[in-house]
Design a protein around this motif. Structure first.
Motif: not given
Length: 541
Positions: A241-242, A245-246, A261, A264, A268-269, A271-272, A299, A392
């Motif tokens: 996952r990480e 995303i990066e 965006c 993201l 469920n990201e 904040q990013r 959030r 989710n």
């Protein structure tokens, strides 16, 4: 010589006007095409080819005027333009929703168009739009037998099958979409997107890997294709996952900031997404505001939501405004009636506003309105753009279903989550617990779950393994497993129940009675309560 030169000039002029008209029609530029076609009417007043091209140009700006021209051209069955004119007439009739006229035309033309796959495809489309799915499926099946590689026929057949609530049809739909996705056309890409997003379609790991590869390599791929592929990479291996995303942020956030965006937030990201949306170089827009709103809602950031409303209240849609008013009142400790909540839900459902439905589901949960929360979650899940968003929401929905004491529904949700996240030990654990609680046992289930526990090193799974051992009559092994769970878990009513049941079978009646009498039946699922009741009756409570 002079006549010959004039004739050659005439031919060149006709060719030029025809070529220009054709290219402009193909480009959708009707006005410019018609200028060339008017000259062609003078140069070749009786040409059916020019009349057909003129009708196609008129169809772009005044389709009703094109229909009689196309119908007239389709009467001359000996003409070279007959078939093309007939197909164009039929396609335009369907486009204009003249389904009955199209049906009459199909009946009239069927003998002359026998075996023409384009004609068959349009016939199937018309049948579908008239609501006759069964006849449309038959026509498409016949067409596919003649032309198995017809991507649009396979795609259309799959969309019909997906509308029918039968697992066998969904399996057939998956097969049809896989066939359609082999095409390098836009239909092939549409088939891949449908495979990627429809929750009815269950994908095995190797199929998901193939889907990722095809989405990444399709000739018509766009940023949406890459983001869908990234979503499935995460589903396939959550440990990646990480890095996924990066990679997406690094490669695409500059060229496609809003799309990234949105993605993201979907995974469920929030904040990013919010961090990217705050970039000073990103110009203010309604789309940006909507994404900021979605991130803040996800959030539960009340301060951010208030800030956005003060910044541009007009950017919020009607259901968003109604939902936010209700949400803010609850946050301020004010009363909201069930009637007000129901009205807001109706508005959100009418607009298909998934974020508002999610907020309403959560707010209903905070008020212990479980039936209303359940309704809102179901509506939101139905609108989920892909399996990850749906998953989710299903995670949150599971909590509501358990409060409603609906074990069967809990098993259904756990089965879905287990299929989407096959490597996630928690979803595997939940599946086996609810399944066995409902009396559905599987071969080698103790061995399978024990191996999952060993690999994940999650002690929480030992409680379900202990339950499976208890059902299998292995009481000593069950007690040993139950002793090796986190302390916080030992205080849960379902675990205390299991402990009491095991002690009873081991002959420790006094300890069993003590454990079972300490349980509040209201904290158990119906099937757990049956076990409790049976044990108490056996112990002569």
């Amino acid at each position: 010589m002079l006549l010959s030169a004039l004739y050659i000039g005439y031919i060149k002029w006709v060719r030029y006007e025809t070529q220009m008209a054709y290219e402009l029609v193909e480009a959708g530029q009707a006005n410019q095409a018609l200028r060339h076609l008017k000259r062609l009417q003078i140069l070749q007043p009786t040409s059916n080819e020019n009349k057909l091209l003129y009708a196609k140009a008129k169809a772009l700006e005044a389709p009703e005027e094109a229909l009689p021209i196309l119908e007239s051209l389709s009467q001359d069955t000996e003409s070279d333009t007959f078939k093309e004119a007939a197909l164009a007439y039929l396609e335009l009739s369907i486009q204009l929703k003249k389904y009955e006229s199209a049906t009459s035309f199909i009946s009239k033309m069927a003998p002359k168009m026998s075996g023409d796959t384009h004609f068959m495809l349009l016939k199937a489309q018309n049948l579908l739009l008239l609501g006759d799915s069964e006849a449309a499926i038959k026509e498409l099946t016949y067409l596919i037998n003649i032309e198995p590689n017809n991507a649009y026929a396979q795609f259309l057949r799959a969309t019909i099958l997906l509308q029918q609530p039968r697992i066998t049809n969904w399996i057939e739909a998956k097969s049809a979409l896989k066939e359609a996705s082999q095409s390098n056309s836009s239909i092939g890409l549409d088939a891949l997107k449908l495979l990627s997003t429809r929750p009815e379609i269950k994908l095995f790991p190797q199929e998901r890997q193939w889907l990722i590869s095809r989405l990444s390599q399709h000739p018509r791929r766009k940023i949406t294709s890459k983001l869908l592929a990234a979503t499935h990479r995460i589903i396939l291996d959550d440990s990646a996952r990480e890095s996924v995303i990066e990679q997406i942020i690094s490669e695409e956030s500059t060229a496609h900031p809003l799309e990234v965006c949105n993605w993201l937030i979907d995974i469920n990201e929030p904040q990013r997404a919010e961090d990217l949306l705050e970039a000073p170089e990103l110009a203010p827009s309604q789309e940006r505001w909507q994404l900021q709103y979605r991130a803040a809602v996800q959030r539960n950031d009340l301060q951010k939501i208030n800030k956005l409303l003060n910044l541009d209240y007009s950017a919020a849609s009607t259901p968003q405004k109604a939902t936010l008013i209700l949400y803010l009142r609850l946050q301020e400790g004010k009363m909201v009636s069930k009637e007000e909540w129901d009205q807001t839900l109706d508005l959100a459902q009418e607009e298909g506003e998934i974020d508002s439905l999610t907020v309403l589901a959560r707010t209903a949960g905070t008020q212990n309105w479980w039936d209303r929360s359940d309704t809102a979650y179901r509506a939101a899940i139905e609108l989920a753009p892909n399996q990850l968003v749906a998953a989710n929401l299903q995670k949150e929905h599971l909590t509501v279903v358990l409060f409603m004491k609906n074990t069967s529904e809990a098993l259904e949700i756990s089965t879905i989550l287990r299929q989407i996240y096959p490597s996630n030990p928690i979803y595997q654990n939940n599946y086996y617990y609810f399944s066995n609680l409902l009396g559905h046992q599987e071969p080698n289930q103790i061995i399978i779950l024990s191996e999952i526990q060993k690999q994940s090193k999650l002690r929480e799974l030992n409680s379900t393994i202990a339950f499976l051992l208890y059902l299998n009559g292995q009481y000593t092994e069950a007690k040993e497993r139950l002793s090796n769970i986190p302390e916080t878990l030992k205080r849960q009513p379902s675990v205390i129940l299991l402990n009491g049941l095991i002690e009873k079978e081991l002959g420790n009646d006094e300890l069993s009675n003590e454990l079972l009498s300490a349980i509040n039946p209201n904290q158990l699922l119906p099937e757990e309560n049956k076990l409790l009741k049976a044990a108490k009756e056996s112990n002569n409570f």
